[in-house]
Design a protein around this motif. Sequence first.
Motif, PDB file in Angstrom:
ATOM      1  N   GLN A  52       5.840 -22.569   8.894  1.00  0.00           N
ATOM      2  CA  GLN A  52       6.224 -23.921   9.263  1.00  0.00           C
ATOM      3  C   GLN A  52       4.986 -24.710   9.670  1.00  0.00           C
ATOM      4  O   GLN A  52       3.984 -24.147  10.111  1.00  0.00           O
ATOM      5  N   ASP A  53       5.068 -26.006   9.494  1.00  0.00           N
ATOM      6  CA  ASP A  53       3.998 -26.892   9.911  1.00  0.00           C
ATOM      7  C   ASP A  53       3.815 -26.768  11.417  1.00  0.00           C
ATOM      8  O   ASP A  53       4.769 -26.498  12.145  1.00  0.00           O
ATOM      9  N   SER A  54       2.586 -26.974  11.880  1.00  0.00           N
ATOM     10  CA  SER A  54       2.297 -26.766  13.300  1.00  0.00           C
ATOM     11  C   SER A  54       2.844 -27.873  14.207  1.00  0.00           C
ATOM     12  O   SER A  54       2.955 -27.681  15.414  1.00  0.00           O
ATOM     13  N   LEU A  55       3.216 -29.009  13.654  1.00  0.00           N
ATOM     14  CA  LEU A  55       3.561 -30.169  14.482  1.00  0.00           C
ATOM     15  C   LEU A  55       4.720 -29.919  15.432  1.00  0.00           C
ATOM     16  O   LEU A  55       4.652 -30.250  16.619  1.00  0.00           O
ATOM     17  N   SER A  56       5.807 -29.345  14.931  1.00  0.00           N
ATOM     18  CA  SER A  56       6.985 -29.156  15.788  1.00  0.00           C
ATOM     19  C   SER A  56       6.705 -28.154  16.899  1.00  0.00           C
ATOM     20  O   SER A  56       7.141 -28.328  18.038  1.00  0.00           O
ATOM     21  N   MET A  57       5.945 -27.085  16.585  1.00  0.00           N
ATOM     22  CA  MET A  57       5.643 -26.090  17.612  1.00  0.00           C
ATOM     23  C   MET A  57       4.634 -26.650  18.615  1.00  0.00           C
ATOM     24  O   MET A  57       4.696 -26.324  19.808  1.00  0.00           O
ATOM     25  N   LYS A  58       3.715 -27.494  18.170  1.00  0.00           N
ATOM     26  CA  LYS A  58       2.800 -28.155  19.102  1.00  0.00           C
ATOM     27  C   LYS A  58       3.589 -28.989  20.104  1.00  0.00           C
ATOM     28  O   LYS A  58       3.296 -28.983  21.315  1.00  0.00           O
ATOM     29  N   ALA A  59       4.584 -29.722  19.618  1.00  0.00           N
ATOM     30  CA  ALA A  59       5.406 -30.547  20.510  1.00  0.00           C
ATOM     31  C   ALA A  59       6.124 -29.682  21.536  1.00  0.00           C
ATOM     32  O   ALA A  59       6.204 -30.023  22.720  1.00  0.00           O
ATOM     33  N   ARG A  60       6.625 -28.533  21.091  1.00  0.00           N
ATOM     34  CA  ARG A  60       7.363 -27.641  21.984  1.00  0.00           C
ATOM     35  C   ARG A  60       6.466 -27.051  23.072  1.00  0.00           C
ATOM     36  O   ARG A  60       6.896 -26.860  24.216  1.00  0.00           O
ATOM     37  N   GLY A  65      -0.815 -34.031  19.336  1.00  0.00           N
ATOM     38  CA  GLY A  65      -2.012 -34.844  19.219  1.00  0.00           C
ATOM     39  C   GLY A  65      -3.308 -34.057  19.277  1.00  0.00           C
ATOM     40  O   GLY A  65      -4.394 -34.642  19.199  1.00  0.00           O
ATOM     41  N   ARG A  66      -3.215 -32.735  19.396  1.00  0.00           N
ATOM     42  CA  ARG A  66      -4.423 -31.909  19.454  1.00  0.00           C
ATOM     43  C   ARG A  66      -4.589 -31.126  18.150  1.00  0.00           C
ATOM     44  O   ARG A  66      -3.613 -30.730  17.506  1.00  0.00           O
ATOM     45  N   THR A  67      -5.835 -30.919  17.767  1.00  0.00           N
ATOM     46  CA  THR A  67      -6.158 -29.961  16.714  1.00  0.00           C
ATOM     47  C   THR A  67      -6.384 -28.631  17.419  1.00  0.00           C
ATOM     48  O   THR A  67      -7.238 -28.534  18.302  1.00  0.00           O
ATOM     49  N   VAL A  68      -5.606 -27.614  17.053  1.00  0.00           N
ATOM     50  CA  VAL A  68      -5.566 -26.382  17.844  1.00  0.00           C
ATOM     51  C   VAL A  68      -6.229 -25.218  17.119  1.00  0.00           C
ATOM     52  O   VAL A  68      -5.865 -24.878  15.981  1.00  0.00           O
ATOM     53  N   GLY A  69      -7.212 -24.617  17.786  1.00  0.00           N
ATOM     54  CA  GLY A  69      -7.796 -23.353  17.348  1.00  0.00           C
ATOM     55  C   GLY A  69      -7.277 -22.251  18.267  1.00  0.00           C
ATOM     56  O   GLY A  69      -7.055 -22.491  19.457  1.00  0.00           O
ATOM     57  N   LEU A  70      -7.102 -21.058  17.742  1.00  0.00           N
ATOM     58  CA  LEU A  70      -6.488 -19.983  18.523  1.00  0.00           C
ATOM     59  C   LEU A  70      -7.190 -18.656  18.296  1.00  0.00           C
ATOM     60  O   LEU A  70      -7.471 -18.268  17.163  1.00  0.00           O
ATOM     61  N   THR A  71      -7.498 -17.973  19.407  1.00  0.00           N
ATOM     62  CA  THR A  71      -7.857 -16.563  19.372  1.00  0.00           C
ATOM     63  C   THR A  71      -6.846 -15.842  20.245  1.00  0.00           C
ATOM     64  O   THR A  71      -6.587 -16.287  21.365  1.00  0.00           O
ATOM     65  N   PHE A  72      -6.264 -14.755  19.745  1.00  0.00           N
ATOM     66  CA  PHE A  72      -5.238 -14.074  20.536  1.00  0.00           C
ATOM     67  C   PHE A  72      -5.415 -12.566  20.451  1.00  0.00           C
ATOM     68  O   PHE A  72      -6.097 -12.038  19.575  1.00  0.00           O
ATOM     69  N   GLY A  73      -4.801 -11.886  21.398  1.00  0.00           N
ATOM     70  CA  GLY A  73      -4.893 -10.431  21.467  1.00  0.00           C
ATOM     71  C   GLY A  73      -5.505 -10.010  22.790  1.00  0.00           C
ATOM     72  O   GLY A  73      -5.969 -10.838  23.578  1.00  0.00           O
ATOM     73  N   LEU A 147       4.446 -15.434  21.417  1.00  0.00           N
ATOM     74  CA  LEU A 147       3.169 -15.277  20.724  1.00  0.00           C
ATOM     75  C   LEU A 147       3.232 -15.907  19.338  1.00  0.00           C
ATOM     76  O   LEU A 147       2.313 -16.635  18.926  1.00  0.00           O
ATOM     77  N   LEU A 148       4.315 -15.666  18.616  1.00  0.00           N
ATOM     78  CA  LEU A 148       4.462 -16.260  17.291  1.00  0.00           C
ATOM     79  C   LEU A 148       4.495 -17.781  17.375  1.00  0.00           C
ATOM     80  O   LEU A 148       3.986 -18.474  16.488  1.00  0.00           O
ATOM     81  N   SER A 149       5.070 -18.310  18.451  1.00  0.00           N
ATOM     82  CA  SER A 149       5.100 -19.765  18.643  1.00  0.00           C
ATOM     83  C   SER A 149       3.685 -20.320  18.792  1.00  0.00           C
ATOM     84  O   SER A 149       3.353 -21.371  18.228  1.00  0.00           O
ATOM     85  N   TYR A 150       2.843 -19.614  19.547  1.00  0.00           N
ATOM     86  CA  TYR A 150       1.450 -20.046  19.697  1.00  0.00           C
ATOM     87  C   TYR A 150       0.720 -19.997  18.358  1.00  0.00           C
ATOM     88  O   TYR A 150      -0.063 -20.901  18.035  1.00  0.00           O
ATOM     89  N   ILE A 151       0.973 -18.957  17.584  1.00  0.00           N
ATOM     90  CA  ILE A 151       0.336 -18.867  16.266  1.00  0.00           C
ATOM     91  C   ILE A 151       0.779 -20.040  15.391  1.00  0.00           C
ATOM     92  O   ILE A 151      -0.034 -20.689  14.729  1.00  0.00           O
ATOM     93  N   GLN A 152       2.085 -20.330  15.410  1.00  0.00           N
ATOM     94  CA  GLN A 152       2.607 -21.420  14.581  1.00  0.00           C
ATOM     95  C   GLN A 152       2.135 -22.787  15.059  1.00  0.00           C
ATOM     96  O   GLN A 152       2.088 -23.732  14.278  1.00  0.00           O
ATOM     97  N   ALA A 153       1.773 -22.897  16.330  1.00  0.00           N
ATOM     98  CA  ALA A 153       1.272 -24.174  16.856  1.00  0.00           C
ATOM     99  C   ALA A 153      -0.193 -24.404  16.506  1.00  0.00           C
ATOM    100  O   ALA A 153      -0.706 -25.513  16.664  1.00  0.00           O
ATOM    101  N   SER A 154      -0.870 -23.372  16.027  1.00  0.00           N
ATOM    102  CA  SER A 154      -2.303 -23.484  15.760  1.00  0.00           C
ATOM    103  C   SER A 154      -2.567 -24.017  14.352  1.00  0.00           C
ATOM    104  O   SER A 154      -1.759 -23.877  13.446  1.00  0.00           O
ATOM    105  N   ASP A 155      -3.722 -24.648  14.204  1.00  0.00           N
ATOM    106  CA  ASP A 155      -4.184 -25.101  12.893  1.00  0.00           C
ATOM    107  C   ASP A 155      -5.157 -24.089  12.299  1.00  0.00           C
ATOM    108  O   ASP A 155      -5.206 -23.898  11.088  1.00  0.00           O
TER     109      ASP A 155
END
Length: 201
Positions: A52-60, A65-73, A147-155
């Motif tokens: 899914q596109d990151s926009l809806s998860m970013k809103a949640r 309005g942010r460009t999101v980079g993610l490192t996880f684990g 965790l999956l929500s954070y991944i989906q919120a990332s660009d």
Amino acid sequence: RLYTLTQEIINRSDKIIVMTSDSEEILRKTYKIFPGNKVVVIPHGIHPIMFQDSLSMKARLGFTGRTVGLTFGLLSRNKGIEYILEALPDVVSVYPDFLYLIVGATHPAVKQREDEIYRKYLENLVKSLNLKKNVLFVNRFLPLKLLLSYIQASDICISCNLGLEQSVSGTLSYAMGSGRAVLATNFRQAMQFVTPEVGRL
């Protein structure tokens, strides 16, 4: 001794399961495994997740309005996060809305050995580089759904492993399986799967 032990395990096994063709090749060259059907490649899987596109998860999650980079684990020094942080001022100068998420608790073995020394070092680095508005630590072990929500919120998912001999990374597998663009160091799995179509080494 490790070579001998591994060879003994191979000799006693009916099948050897690896997660990449690169690992299969290493076993064949190093341990001369024959016949050929003894090694089976089963790629690293992930839980079912729809792209899914990151926009809806970013809103949640509050990142609209942010460009999101993610490192996880689990956090440890081999993730090379300090090098990402040191590169961020140049990124932020061009993309001031950039937000870098560092998601995950400190690895239990690391915490037992040195407590939170590495995390505190990273936090101090964020302050010294004036990146407080651009870096967010989520210091806990997240349940899978979150965790999956954070991944989906990332660009962009960033995998800066310093151990270049690392054959498999669950982090990389989840990032790519979720359809995220990937920025990775050239460790073994990344060299196989991070093509120009999906990311950059």
